[in-house]
Scaffold this motif. Structure first.
Motif, PDB file in Angstrom:
ATOM      1  N   SER A   1      14.820  -0.281   6.671  1.00  0.00           N
ATOM      2  CA  SER A   1      14.244   0.094   7.959  1.00  0.00           C
ATOM      3  C   SER A   1      14.970  -0.601   9.105  1.00  0.00           C
ATOM      4  O   SER A   1      15.278   0.013  10.126  1.00  0.00           O
ATOM      5  CB  SER A   1      12.754  -0.251   7.977  1.00  0.00           C
ATOM      6  N   ARG A   2      15.254  -1.871   8.940  1.00  0.00           N
ATOM      7  CA  ARG A   2      15.948  -2.603  10.007  1.00  0.00           C
ATOM      8  C   ARG A   2      17.408  -2.155  10.124  1.00  0.00           C
ATOM      9  O   ARG A   2      17.951  -2.088  11.234  1.00  0.00           O
ATOM     10  CB  ARG A   2      15.868  -4.098   9.725  1.00  0.00           C
ATOM     11  N   PHE A   3      18.023  -1.863   8.984  1.00  0.00           N
ATOM     12  CA  PHE A   3      19.396  -1.384   9.030  1.00  0.00           C
ATOM     13  C   PHE A   3      19.467  -0.042   9.759  1.00  0.00           C
ATOM     14  O   PHE A   3      20.365   0.202  10.584  1.00  0.00           O
ATOM     15  CB  PHE A   3      19.943  -1.270   7.611  1.00  0.00           C
ATOM     16  N   LEU A   4      18.513   0.849   9.463  1.00  0.00           N
ATOM     17  CA  LEU A   4      18.468   2.136  10.157  1.00  0.00           C
ATOM     18  C   LEU A   4      18.215   1.940  11.643  1.00  0.00           C
ATOM     19  O   LEU A   4      18.797   2.643  12.476  1.00  0.00           O
ATOM     20  CB  LEU A   4      17.376   3.010   9.536  1.00  0.00           C
ATOM     21  N   SER A   5      17.359   0.990  11.986  1.00  0.00           N
ATOM     22  CA  SER A   5      17.081   0.734  13.397  1.00  0.00           C
ATOM     23  C   SER A   5      18.341   0.315  14.149  1.00  0.00           C
ATOM     24  O   SER A   5      18.601   0.776  15.260  1.00  0.00           O
ATOM     25  CB  SER A   5      16.005  -0.354  13.509  1.00  0.00           C
ATOM     26  N   VAL A   6      19.152  -0.544  13.511  1.00  0.00           N
ATOM     27  CA  VAL A   6      20.392  -0.996  14.152  1.00  0.00           C
ATOM     28  C   VAL A   6      21.381   0.154  14.277  1.00  0.00           C
ATOM     29  O   VAL A   6      22.021   0.343  15.333  1.00  0.00           O
ATOM     30  CB  VAL A   6      20.993  -2.167  13.361  1.00  0.00           C
ATOM     31  N   ILE A   7      21.518   0.954  13.201  1.00  0.00           N
ATOM     32  CA  ILE A   7      22.476   2.062  13.226  1.00  0.00           C
ATOM     33  C   ILE A   7      22.102   3.081  14.297  1.00  0.00           C
ATOM     34  O   ILE A   7      22.954   3.545  15.078  1.00  0.00           O
ATOM     35  CB  ILE A   7      22.559   2.720  11.841  1.00  0.00           C
ATOM     36  N   VAL A   8      20.838   3.445  14.352  1.00  0.00           N
ATOM     37  CA  VAL A   8      20.409   4.433  15.342  1.00  0.00           C
ATOM     38  C   VAL A   8      20.593   3.892  16.752  1.00  0.00           C
ATOM     39  O   VAL A   8      20.999   4.622  17.673  1.00  0.00           O
ATOM     40  CB  VAL A   8      18.949   4.842  15.091  1.00  0.00           C
ATOM     41  N   GLY A   9      20.304   2.611  16.936  1.00  0.00           N
ATOM     42  CA  GLY A   9      20.537   2.028  18.250  1.00  0.00           C
ATOM     43  C   GLY A   9      21.996   2.091  18.666  1.00  0.00           C
ATOM     44  O   GLY A   9      22.322   2.439  19.816  1.00  0.00           O
ATOM     45  N   CYS A  10      22.894   1.784  17.725  1.00  0.00           N
ATOM     46  CA  CYS A  10      24.329   1.874  18.023  1.00  0.00           C
ATOM     47  C   CYS A  10      24.750   3.320  18.293  1.00  0.00           C
ATOM     48  O   CYS A  10      25.588   3.590  19.181  1.00  0.00           O
ATOM     49  CB  CYS A  10      25.142   1.287  16.866  1.00  0.00           C
ATOM     50  N   LEU A  11      24.187   4.280  17.525  1.00  0.00           N
ATOM     51  CA  LEU A  11      24.529   5.684  17.747  1.00  0.00           C
ATOM     52  C   LEU A  11      24.071   6.150  19.128  1.00  0.00           C
ATOM     53  O   LEU A  11      24.793   6.897  19.807  1.00  0.00           O
ATOM     54  CB  LEU A  11      23.891   6.547  16.659  1.00  0.00           C
TER      55      LEU A  11
END
Length: 384
Positions: free
Chosen positions: A45-55
């Motif tokens: 969940s946290r990894f997805l949060s970081v990736i989406v934020g970067c995207l």
């Protein structure tokens, strides 16, 4: 005892990233009680949060570049990915990171496919867009499952092959290169997709296995520590109970040897010892009643001996109440003596004795039975 965890995502840091996690990711599970699956879900969940934020940041900054590209559908794909990212963050916060990862991967693959299909003319520089499909594989292997990368890789390879064979609007330069270097042009993007899928699969699979082994080792250590603490607490409780029992027995023995009656206060001892304390208190109460009965018996014995001596001397044995169970008998004998007019004590003394003896005797209290089932235990001798 302070429990330490090796999981990096459970470390609290007052930073912008912590605020972003709190806003878009699953909260941390309770330390020491979370399973490996729960911690792995939080990590994803946290990894997805970081990736989406970067995207999101990338899509915003890429807008000016999209406006100058000849393919006007690029700006549509770029802006269209933004609401998809927002929806993915909402799903992630709702504890559905796998669904959010699937949505994000499919949306990225669809946007990149639309950009390739709308590239007119289809020229050699457009071939470089094939290599961008590896980002879909990275999203799949990181946000879904390691096995999902093969599904995305199969789609990417199939689309690349179809595009080289059947996509229209190829310019003359690309057609010329395909006629002379078709296999070289085909092998490079296909190989990139296959190698990327294989490497990321092995890396994520190995990392997940290492994390799981570390989690098992940590849980095993925590269980050993907890079992050790429970064993120490059990031994300490056993020692305290033994001390309390010894103290109770010694106090009871001391009281019995001194002839004293002292009630053991139950409030000073653990509740599990209260039945034993009640037994000792009942024993002391019965011992007190036994001493009273023994004293009464001794007094009665002395009175009988004295009365026998007086009777042998020709005198009436008793001239006043004794305060024992003999008083009713002596009073009855006194009445018989008065009625028969025989010698003996004067009538006035007899009357006084009879009047005093009219006081009814108080019946002794019956023995109260001990309530509950008593467990046998070894009683030490009183003489220590």
């Amino acid at each position: 005892m302070m429990q330490q965890t090796t999981s990096t995502f459970t470390e609290k840091k007052p930073s912008l990233l912590s605020w972003w996690y709190q806003l878009t990711a699953i909260p941390e599970p309770p330390q020491g009680r979370a399973t490996f699956a729960q911690r792995e879900t939080v990590r994803k969940s946290r990894f997805l949060s970081v990736i989406v934020g970067c995207l999101l940041i990338s899509f915003v900054f890429f807008i000016p570049g999209c406006l100058v590209l000849p393919n006007h559908y690029v700006i549509v794909a770029d802006v269209g990915m933004m609401p998809i990212c927002i929806i993915a963050l909402v799903l992630n916060k709702l504890r559905k990171p796998i669904v959010a990862g699937i949505l994000l991967t499919i949306a990225f693959e669809a946007a990149l496919t639309m950009v390739v299909l709308t590239s007119i003319p289809f020229d050699p520089p457009t071939l470089q867009q094939y290599e961008l499909f590896v980002f879909g594989e990275v999203l799949a292997v990181s946000l879904i499952t390691p096995e999902a990368v093969w599904v995305v890789a199969l789609y990417n390879i199939s689309f690349i092959i179809w595009s080289l064979f059947f996509q229209e609007y190829k310019d003359a330069a690309l057609i010329s290169e395909l006629q002379t270097q078709f296999w070289a042009i085909l092998v490079r993007p296909v190989a990139v997709q296959f190698v990327t899928a294989g490497v990321t699969y092995l890396w994520v699979k190995g990392a997940t296995g290492a994390i799981e082994r570390a989690d098992r080792a940590e849980m095993r250590t925590q269980l050993e520590v907890q079992m050790r603490e429970l064993e120490e607490e059990r031994n300490e409780e056993k020692r305290r109970v033994e001390e309390f029992i010894t103290r109770i027995v010694n106090d009871h023995a001391t009281a019995m040897n001194k002839g004293e009656i002292s009630k053991i206060p139950a409030g000073e001892y653990p509740t599990q010892l209260w039945p034993l304390i009640n037994v000792f208190n009942m024993l002391q109460a019965r011992a007190q009643r036994a001493r009273l009965s023994e004293n009464q018996y001794s007094q009665l014995q002395q009175i009988i001996l004295r009365a026998t001596t007086l009777a042998n001397q020709g005198r009436f044995p008793v001239d006043r109440p004794t305060g024992t169970i003999l008083d009713p008998l002596v009073a009855a004998l006194k009445r018989q003596e008065i009625l028969r007019g025989k010698g003996g004590a004067p009538a006035s003394v007899a009357d006084r004795y009879v009047s005093a003896a009219q006081v009814p005797l108080q019946p002794t209290q019956p023995q109260q039975p001990i309530q509950g089932e008593l467990q046998p235990f070894d009683m030490p001798p009183f003489d220590r």
